[in-house]
Design a protein around this motif. Structure first.
Motif, PDB file in Angstrom:
ATOM      1  N   VAL A   1       0.803  -1.449  -0.199  1.00  0.00           N
ATOM      2  CA  VAL A   1      -0.308   0.071  -0.205  1.00  0.00           C
ATOM      3  C   VAL A   1       0.905   1.093   0.318  1.00  0.00           C
ATOM      4  N   CYS A   2      -0.136   2.380  -0.461  1.00  0.00           N
ATOM      5  CA  CYS A   2       1.181   3.338  -0.041  1.00  0.00           C
ATOM      6  C   CYS A   2       1.353   3.991   0.937  1.00  0.00           C
ATOM      7  N   PRO A   3       2.535   3.911   1.516  1.00  0.00           N
ATOM      8  CA  PRO A   3       3.259   5.208   2.770  1.00  0.00           C
ATOM      9  C   PRO A   3       2.673   6.108   3.251  1.00  0.00           C
ATOM     10  N   LEU A   4       1.691   7.085   2.122  1.00  0.00           N
ATOM     11  CA  LEU A   4       1.191   7.886   2.422  1.00  0.00           C
ATOM     12  C   LEU A   4      -0.242   8.172   2.916  1.00  0.00           C
ATOM     13  N   THR A   5      -0.891   7.599   2.336  1.00  0.00           N
ATOM     14  CA  THR A   5      -2.377   6.816   1.893  1.00  0.00           C
ATOM     15  C   THR A   5      -2.710   6.069   2.190  1.00  0.00           C
ATOM     16  N   LYS A   6      -2.222   4.831   2.255  1.00  0.00           N
ATOM     17  CA  LYS A   6      -2.019   3.482   2.550  1.00  0.00           C
ATOM     18  C   LYS A   6      -3.836   3.035   1.633  1.00  0.00           C
ATOM     19  N   THR A   7      -3.638   3.541   0.905  1.00  0.00           N
ATOM     20  CA  THR A   7      -4.185   3.520  -0.297  1.00  0.00           C
ATOM     21  C   THR A   7      -3.764   1.693  -1.454  1.00  0.00           C
ATOM     22  N   ARG A   8      -4.335   1.023  -2.174  1.00  0.00           N
ATOM     23  CA  ARG A   8      -3.813   0.063  -3.325  1.00  0.00           C
ATOM     24  C   ARG A   8      -2.971   0.882  -3.733  1.00  0.00           C
ATOM     25  N   LEU A   9      -1.782  -0.069  -3.739  1.00  0.00           N
ATOM     26  CA  LEU A   9      -0.908   0.799  -5.404  1.00  0.00           C
ATOM     27  C   LEU A   9      -1.222  -0.482  -6.821  1.00  0.00           C
ATOM     28  N   THR A  10      -1.415   0.910  -8.118  1.00  0.00           N
ATOM     29  CA  THR A  10      -1.244   0.532  -8.831  1.00  0.00           C
ATOM     30  C   THR A  10       0.318   0.126  -9.974  1.00  0.00           C
ATOM     31  N   LEU A  11       0.306  -1.106 -10.598  1.00  0.00           N
ATOM     32  CA  LEU A  11       1.809  -1.273 -11.410  1.00  0.00           C
ATOM     33  C   LEU A  11       1.388  -0.372 -12.521  1.00  0.00           C
ATOM     34  N   SER A  12       2.156   0.269 -12.717  1.00  0.00           N
ATOM     35  CA  SER A  12       2.131   1.004 -14.012  1.00  0.00           C
ATOM     36  C   SER A  12       2.791   0.013 -15.708  1.00  0.00           C
ATOM     37  N   SER A  13       1.927   0.068 -16.439  1.00  0.00           N
ATOM     38  CA  SER A  13       2.120  -0.439 -17.175  1.00  0.00           C
ATOM     39  C   SER A  13       3.460  -0.905 -17.856  1.00  0.00           C
ATOM     40  N   ASP A  14       4.544   0.362 -17.846  1.00  0.00           N
ATOM     41  CA  ASP A  14       6.176  -0.812 -17.583  1.00  0.00           C
ATOM     42  C   ASP A  14       6.779  -1.123 -17.316  1.00  0.00           C
ATOM     43  N   HIS A  15       5.922  -1.929 -15.948  1.00  0.00           N
ATOM     44  CA  HIS A  15       6.061  -2.843 -14.555  1.00  0.00           C
ATOM     45  C   HIS A  15       7.389  -1.875 -13.946  1.00  0.00           C
ATOM     46  N   LYS A  16       7.695  -0.686 -14.380  1.00  0.00           N
ATOM     47  CA  LYS A  16       8.770   0.277 -13.390  1.00  0.00           C
ATOM     48  C   LYS A  16       8.772   1.298 -11.921  1.00  0.00           C
ATOM     49  N   GLU A  17       7.271   1.056 -12.040  1.00  0.00           N
ATOM     50  CA  GLU A  17       6.363   2.353 -10.772  1.00  0.00           C
ATOM     51  C   GLU A  17       5.240   1.351 -10.620  1.00  0.00           C
ATOM     52  N   LEU A  18       5.415   1.249  -9.014  1.00  0.00           N
ATOM     53  CA  LEU A  18       3.840   1.418  -8.609  1.00  0.00           C
ATOM     54  C   LEU A  18       3.290   2.852  -8.306  1.00  0.00           C
ATOM     55  N   ILE A  19       2.321   2.793  -8.621  1.00  0.00           N
ATOM     56  CA  ILE A  19       1.371   4.040  -8.251  1.00  0.00           C
ATOM     57  C   ILE A  19       0.814   4.595  -6.908  1.00  0.00           C
ATOM     58  N   SER A  20       0.529   5.482  -6.575  1.00  0.00           N
ATOM     59  CA  SER A  20      -0.888   5.787  -5.839  1.00  0.00           C
ATOM     60  C   SER A  20      -1.400   6.898  -6.496  1.00  0.00           C
TER      61      SER A  20
END
Length: 77
Positions: free
Chosen positions: A21-40
């Motif tokens: 989860v996001c360390p700031l909001t504690k919400t679920r993260l989404t994997l970017s289409s290039d699989h290089k980032e987790l997005i909150s």
């Protein structure tokens, strides 16, 4: 020029991703289409993934532009 093959040790398991989860909001993260980032989406932050390890530090995160967030919200999860 061909892209280097992905080292299997550097691939994040889907079950692990679902627990993060996001360390700031504690919400679920989404994997970017290039699989290089987790997005909150809630925090509008993208956390890099380096050699298969998500860096969930606010210091490592980058701000996500509104256009990027709109594109992500249209992607199937």
């Amino acid at each position: 020029m061909a892209e280097d093959p992905v080292d299997p040790r550097h691939v994040i398991d889907r079950q692990v991703l679902e627990m993060l989860v996001c360390p700031l909001t504690k919400t679920r993260l989404t994997l970017s289409s290039d699989h290089k980032e987790l997005i909150s989406i809630a925090a509008r932050l993208a956390f890099p993934i380096v050699k298969g390890v998500p860096l969930l530090s606010l210091e490592e995160a980058r701000n996500v532009e509104p256009e990027e967030l709109q594109a992500l919200s249209r992607q199937p999860h």
